[in-house]
Every structure is written in C-alpha cells, then in structure tokens.
Scaffold this motif. Structure first.
Motif, mmCIF file in Angstrom:
data_model
loop_
_atom_site.group_PDB
_atom_site.id
_atom_site.type_symbol
_atom_site.label_atom_id
_atom_site.label_comp_id
_atom_site.label_asym_id
_atom_site.label_seq_id
_atom_site.Cartn_x
_atom_site.Cartn_y
_atom_site.Cartn_z
ATOM 1 N N PHE A 1 -20.219 6.114 -4.438
ATOM 2 C CA PHE A 1 -19.203 6.892 -4.055
ATOM 3 C C PHE A 1 -19.884 8.214 -3.495
ATOM 4 C CE2 PHE A 1 -19.756 6.464 -8.558
ATOM 5 C CZ PHE A 1 -20.177 7.671 -8.960
ATOM 6 N N PRO A 2 -19.246 9.144 -3.026
ATOM 7 C CA PRO A 2 -19.583 10.458 -2.414
ATOM 8 C C PRO A 2 -19.898 11.108 -4.027
ATOM 9 C CG PRO A 2 -17.664 9.876 -1.176
ATOM 10 C CD PRO A 2 -18.082 8.818 -2.078
ATOM 11 N N LEU A 3 -20.797 11.940 -3.927
ATOM 12 C CA LEU A 3 -21.067 12.872 -4.952
ATOM 13 C C LEU A 3 -20.500 14.260 -5.077
ATOM 14 C CD1 LEU A 3 -22.341 11.194 -7.696
ATOM 15 C CD2 LEU A 3 -24.306 12.555 -7.306
ATOM 16 N N ALA B 1 -14.349 23.847 -6.735
ATOM 17 C CA ALA B 1 -13.782 23.734 -5.138
ATOM 18 C C ALA B 1 -13.275 22.376 -5.048
ATOM 19 C CB ALA B 1 -15.003 23.993 -4.282
ATOM 20 N N SER B 2 -12.208 22.496 -4.067
ATOM 21 C CA SER B 2 -11.614 21.153 -3.986
ATOM 22 C C SER B 2 -12.140 20.316 -2.868
ATOM 23 C CB SER B 2 -10.047 21.384 -3.312
ATOM 24 O OG SER B 2 -10.167 22.095 -1.943
ATOM 25 N N GLN B 3 -11.795 19.226 -2.437
ATOM 26 C CA GLN B 3 -12.440 18.309 -1.735
ATOM 27 C C GLN B 3 -12.457 18.935 -0.081
ATOM 28 O OE1 GLN B 3 -10.701 14.436 -1.425
ATOM 29 N NE2 GLN B 3 -12.176 13.592 0.177
ATOM 30 N N SER B 4 -11.680 19.721 0.445
ATOM 31 C CA SER B 4 -11.497 20.296 1.622
ATOM 32 C C SER B 4 -12.419 21.650 1.559
ATOM 33 C CB SER B 4 -10.258 20.510 2.188
ATOM 34 O OG SER B 4 -9.304 21.113 1.200
ATOM 35 N N ASP B 5 -12.647 22.368 0.332
ATOM 36 C CA ASP B 5 -13.151 23.814 0.499
ATOM 37 C C ASP B 5 -14.494 23.725 0.838
ATOM 38 O OD1 ASP B 5 -10.416 24.902 -0.160
ATOM 39 O OD2 ASP B 5 -11.079 24.799 -2.571
ATOM 40 N N GLY C 1 -15.310 17.797 7.109
ATOM 41 C CA GLY C 1 -14.431 18.403 6.530
ATOM 42 C C GLY C 1 -13.876 18.271 5.154
ATOM 43 N N PHE C 2 -14.203 17.018 4.695
ATOM 44 C CA PHE C 2 -13.855 16.687 3.310
ATOM 45 C C PHE C 2 -14.996 16.259 2.560
ATOM 46 C CE2 PHE C 2 -10.061 16.137 5.617
ATOM 47 C CZ PHE C 2 -8.999 16.678 4.916
ATOM 48 N N GLY C 3 -16.115 16.212 2.877
ATOM 49 C CA GLY C 3 -17.416 16.083 2.265
ATOM 50 C C GLY C 3 -18.395 17.112 2.491
ATOM 51 N N ARG C 4 -18.135 18.228 2.315
ATOM 52 C CA ARG C 4 -18.996 19.386 3.045
ATOM 53 C C ARG C 4 -20.349 19.387 2.043
ATOM 54 N NH1 ARG C 4 -15.293 24.422 4.772
ATOM 55 N NH2 ARG C 4 -13.640 23.402 6.040
ATOM 56 N N PHE C 5 -20.046 19.670 0.752
ATOM 57 C CA PHE C 5 -21.295 19.857 -0.233
ATOM 58 C C PHE C 5 -21.189 18.568 -1.156
ATOM 59 C CE2 PHE C 5 -17.325 21.567 -1.972
ATOM 60 C CZ PHE C 5 -17.182 21.195 -3.317
ATOM 61 N N ALA C 6 -20.790 17.381 -0.820
ATOM 62 C CA ALA C 6 -20.865 16.064 -1.481
ATOM 63 C C ALA C 6 -22.170 15.403 -0.978
ATOM 64 C CB ALA C 6 -19.742 15.290 -1.355
ATOM 65 N N LEU C 7 -22.846 14.823 -1.943
ATOM 66 C CA LEU C 7 -23.953 14.110 -1.625
ATOM 67 C C LEU C 7 -23.201 12.671 -1.133
ATOM 68 C CD1 LEU C 7 -27.079 13.094 -1.579
ATOM 69 C CD2 LEU C 7 -26.531 12.375 -3.916
ATOM 70 N N LEU C 8 -23.438 12.302 0.475
ATOM 71 C CA LEU C 8 -23.198 11.187 1.080
ATOM 72 C C LEU C 8 -24.338 10.249 1.176
ATOM 73 C CD1 LEU C 8 -20.788 12.542 3.849
ATOM 74 C CD2 LEU C 8 -20.220 12.056 1.303
ATOM 75 N N ASP D 1 -25.158 19.685 -8.823
ATOM 76 C CA ASP D 1 -24.927 20.704 -9.677
ATOM 77 C C ASP D 1 -24.211 21.920 -8.723
ATOM 78 O OD1 ASP D 1 -26.290 19.966 -11.995
ATOM 79 O OD2 ASP D 1 -27.871 21.047 -11.864
ATOM 80 N N GLY D 2 -23.547 21.456 -7.765
ATOM 81 C CA GLY D 2 -22.718 22.243 -6.949
ATOM 82 C C GLY D 2 -21.535 22.835 -7.543
#
Length: 601
Positions: free
Chosen positions: A313-315, A138-142, A264-271, A245-246
């Motif tokens: 950095f966001p993971l 998935a991309s950053q915005s997906d 919108g751009f870090g939905r499933f990233a670890l912030l 592991d996403g």
C-alpha cells in the motif's frame, strides 16, 4: 597573597594567548550551499582561510549552530573541493568567546598554515530532521509543505570578509521567506548575500516555507545479513522497518484515486523504492509476514541491476510497513584472494535511494572454519562477534556484527572483511552427511540381523513353526502356479505351428519334471510342522494337480497328432471338445483348492 596574585597573572596570560591565537586567522570568503534532497539537508561550506598572524597555525575552528549540529548525520572536512582530497582529522573543541547556541570542532591541518598564506577548506555535512512539516497534517490530495530555519550568516569564530549562501529548494513553490537583503530568487535557488565584513559568531535567522512533495522515508531498523558460501554464492538478506516521517495523513484514503492520479493523490506518499545492485545480482525475493509481494520490477543493465519494489500500500505520512528483500551474488564478484587469505567487499548500508537509517546491523556470516577475521569500515562502528549454527554445522559459523546508528546515503560505501579459510573444509558437510547415512544403514543392517529375544518359550517355538509352515505353503502354491504357466505356454505354442509346439513340448517336460520333486519335498517338510488338516489339503491338492498335469499333456499330444494329420487347431479342438471341457474343470478345481489353502494359511 603573592601566590594568589601569581596564579591570576598566569590565567590572564593564558587567556590572552588563546585570544591572540584566534585573532591571527581571518576568512577571506565563504560560499555556502544548502541543498534540499528529499528529507536531507546537505550543507557545503567552502572557506578561504588566511593567516594574518606572525606564527604558523596547525588547526582551524569550524562551527555550526547547535540546531544543525544536533541532527548532523555525516561530515567531511577536506582541503579544497577535490574528490580525492584526504579527509582532515577533526575533534570537538570550544572557543572562549563561543555563544551557547554554537557548536565547534577543530580541524587539524596536514602542515601548518604559514603567516601570510591562505588555504581552501571545504566542510560537507548532511543533516536529518531539519525540515518540519508545516502544517503537520495533510490529506491525500494536499501537497506537503515544510519549514526550514537557519542563519543568513555562517557560524564562525573568525571574522568573514565576504560570504554568500545559496538555498537549493526541492520546488519553486515558496509560501514565505524571511530574508536579509541582499536576497535573490531564481527558480528553485534562493541566494542570500553577498554579505561583507561580518564579525565572529554573527547570527541572523532566516526561515523558508516551501513545498516539498518528496516522501520522508526513514528506516527505523535495518538488519542486513551477508552469508558467504564457498560453494559459489553470497546470500544477502535485508529486513526493513520503514516509516514515512512526512506530514501525517488525515481524512479518508482511496486506493482508486492513487491509481488513477498518482501525482495528485500520492504526492508525498512512498509508492516505490529503487535499489541499485551489482550487475551480477540474481535470485531476488520480496516478501513480508503475509507472504510474497509480487509488485516488483527488475531491470538488468550493463553497470548495475535496478530493483524497483512497491509495498502492498502507498506509505503516507505517519504510516509504517516492514518487509524483507534479498538476492544472491556470485562468490567471485564479492570475495577475492589476497595475501592474508580472502577478502569480502560489500556496500555497508541500504541500497535504496534517499533513505535514512536510524539503526543498522550488518551481519557477515562466514563459512565454518574461517579464522583470522578482521573487518574494516571507513567510519566508526561497533563491532561484535557471535557464532551461528545452521544445518550440518558442528562448531558453528563465525559472524561479524557491525552496528551503527543515524545513517544517510553517504554511509553506503564499501567495507571489507578479511579472513582465512582452508578450501578442504568445504568437504566437511558432505563427509558428515555421507557418514550419517552410512552409520544409519549399518545400524539397520545390524538391527535386522540381531535377535533380541531374552527367552524362547513354547509360544515362541510355535510361532516359528507356524511361520515355516506358512512359507512352505506359499512355496507349494508358487510351484503349482509355475506348472500351470507352463501349460498355458503349450496352448500358445500350438497356435504358432507344429514346429513351435514340438519344441515347446520338450521345454515344458524338462521344466515340469523337477517341479514334481519340489512339490513332493515341500509336502514332506510340511508334514513335520503343519497341522493334519493342512497336510491332508496339501496332499489332495498335489494329487489333483498331478492328475490335471497328466490330463493336459495327454490332450496336448492328441491335439498335436491331429494337427500332424492336416487338421487345423480349430478342427482338432472341435473333435476333442469333451476332453478340453474336462481339463478346464480340473484347472478350475485346482485353482479353487489353491485359493482355499492360501486363505486358511
């Protein structure tokens, strides 16, 4: 022939007995709840077993699909849903009619289930890795979409009169659902059933494709070290290796977009990660191989301390990072006195929310001299021991090492380490430190007083004579400096008045008189060991300095007499100007001779 026939009859009889034992048990109802918590799938199955047989039953079989059993990280079997209910002992088991895709276990009851009686059993399991990212990238915005599979029916070796399954999803966005009627959807909850009179080992596959934007945080390796210091603190140091592991990230990445619109751009990233620590926690640090990471926030509360840390950095999916997090706890908040000695109580796993730990090593470093060590953990772990040597240690500090794999938040429970420790052993390090410095100073004192020269030749004697001569010259010049300072004191006394000048004259004469003898004695001593040139220089300097002293005292008396005749100090100096100039030239000549003597020494 008869033996073979008898053996066959016994085998058939045993098989019939096994079948009969399972036939007597029926399940009146099963309520199953499958809850999605980040990357975890938490399954709670509430059974109502009924014994329709003619004899009591001491154990029950509980089963699940092999797919779920393979990724099971934690399980609990209790009687009823009471939180304080004791856990039942379970062991792996097999049923004669068990299909290949089913795994079973046997739960032993505290007391036999009598014929005609019913019992409520609750099976609680936590599974890791059941949800598969779909699509895998998935991309950053997906958004992140995942696929979960399972069975509409509860896997059981017993017939079930009525059963219901509820899926509690992490969002209301469901892309597709393979269902078996009756099915009901309401918000995030999907209900399968109720289904009636399902036979043993009934299976009907379901799949649900839905949106899950929680980061799938997996700690591939975690090393926790708790160092106990009886000087007042317990130091906690945690080394993390983390992977998301996403769905794997694809395409470009922009930090600016994440900062502008994290949703919108870090939905499933670890912030960020949040840890709940004891309220007494203090002295926090958060760093990696580069250095200190300042993106952290500590909030102190009445019941706990919340530490929010943000990686550099966001993971995103497939990305990795590593860091070290640590803090201190007061000894009184962690270690208590018990009958057997002392007891350390601490949480076993990671304090961060919603993380899965693949490999955990907990090291409890006890103070040097600790004995009778034992550790107690509420679930099976591998225990080993080692010795750690740090500063000022002699025999080393005992270390209890606890190792476990495949951990979920349910494993973050308290464990204890009991040990005995004699308080006076705390003085070992200070005593060792004082002893080392005492021996060092004693060695230095002895060294400077020892003579390590094996033979004394003519050169050695000459060097010693030269050292004595230099010391005599320095002593000689220091006496001259003292006599000159006395003359300077007379000049200051004149400016303070006649009384002060008269008293100063008496003091200076008393001080100068013994120094004359000291100069002469130093000169005589130098004559025996010094060169003729130096001896002549000393004699010349002493004569000129003595003459200068006599001139200065005569001039002082004249100035004092003029002041007694009602002349001011300026008027007296004006009348004696030529003599003052002569004295200044004598002082200058003495200073030059002194400097030359010191330079040639």
């Amino acid at each position: 022939m008869w033996g073979r026939l008898l053996h066959s009859l016994l085998a058939v009889g045993l098989l019939c007995t096994a079948v009969h034992a399972s036939v007597g048990i029926k399940i009146s109802s099963v309520d199953r709840e499958v809850a999605i918590s980040h990357q975890l799938v938490v399954v709670t199955e509430s059974y109502v077993f009924k014994n329709d047989g003619k004899s009591g039953v001491e154990s029950l079989l509980l089963c699940s699909t092999a797919e779920y059993a393979a990724v099971q990280a934690h399980q609990e079997v209790t009687v009823g849903d009471d939180e304080d209910a004791p856990l039942l002992n379970v062991e792996e088991a097999e049923d004669s009619n068990q299909p290949a895709n089913i795994t079973c276990m046997r739960a032993h009851l505290e007391s036999p289930l009598k014929p005609g009686s019913s019992i409520d059993i609750e099976l609680y399991t936590v599974h890791v890795g059941l949800m598969t990212p779909f699509p895998a990238q998935a991309s950053q915005s997906d958004p992140q979409r995942v696929l979960l599979k399972g069975s509409h029916y509860v896997a059981s070796p017993y017939p079930i009169s009525k059963q219901t399954t509820k899926l509690r999803l992490s969002s209301t966005s469901v892309i597709s659902l393979k269902e078996l009627a009756p099915t009901k959807r309401q918000g995030k909850v999907v209900t399968f059933g109720p289904y009636s009179d399902t036979p043993a080992y009934a299976f009907s596959p379901f799949s649900v494709h839905f949106e899950n934007n929680n980061p799938f945080i997996r700690v591939t390796k975690l090393t926790r070290e708790l160092e106990v210091s009886h000087w007042g603190n317990v130091y906690v140091d945690e080394k993390y290796y983390i992977r998301n592991d996403g769905a794997k990230h694809k395409g470009p990445w922009s930090r600016l977009d994440v900062q502008k619109n994290p949703a919108g751009f870090g939905r499933f990233a670890l912030l960020a990660l949040t840890a709940k620590l004891p309220p007494q926690a203090n002295t926090f640090y958060f760093r990696d191989e580069i250095g200190n990471i300042s993106t952290s926030n500590i909030r102190f509360g009445a019941s706990n301390v919340q530490a929010e840390i943000r990686p550099r950095f966001p993971l995103y999916g497939g990305w990795k990072t590593e860091f070290t997090f640590g803090y201190s706890l007061p000894l009184s908040a962690t270690v208590s006195k018990v009958k057997s000695g002392r007891q350390l109580e601490a949480l076993f796993s990671s304090p961060f929310d919603n993380v899965v730990v693949d490999d955990l090593v907990v090291k409890v470093v006890l103070p040097e001299g600790a004995t009778s060590i034992s550790a107690k953990v509420p679930f099976p772990v591998n225990q080993t021991r080692e010795v750690k040597h740090t500063y000022l240690d002699t025999t080393g500090r005992p270390v209890v090492i606890l190792h476990k794999t495949n951990l979920v938040p349910d494993h973050n429970v308290e464990f204890t380490v009991n040990y005995s420790f004699f308080s006076l052993l705390m003085l070992r390090e200070p005593f060792l430190l004082v002893s080392v410095f005492a021996l060092l100073f004693a060695g230095i004192i002895g060294y400077v007083r020892c003579d390590f020269v094996l033979s004394r030749d003519n050169k050695w004697h000459a060097d010693r004579q030269k050292e004595k001569a230099v010391a005599l010259v320095q002593r000689f010049t220091s006496i001259i400096a003292e006599r000159r300072n006395a003359l300077t004191f007379l000049d200051y006394a004149l400016s303070s008045g006649l009384d002060s000048a008269s008293r100063a004259k008496v003091e200076v004469e008393a001080a100068i008189k013994p120094t004359s003898e000291q100069l002469k004695a130093a000169e005589q001593q130098h004559e025996h060991i010094g060169s003729s040139t130096k001896n002549a220089a000393l004699a010349s300097l002493r004569e000129k300095e003595s003459a200068m002293q006599a001139t200065a005292m005569q001039l002082f008396n004249k100035r004092l007499q003029l002041m007694k005749e009602n002349n001011s100090l300026e008027e007296a100096d004006s009348k004696l100007a030529s003599q003052i100039r002569y004295l200044d030239e004598s002082k200058k000549e003495v200073s030059q001779l002194t400097d030359a003597l010191l330079q040639n020494t």
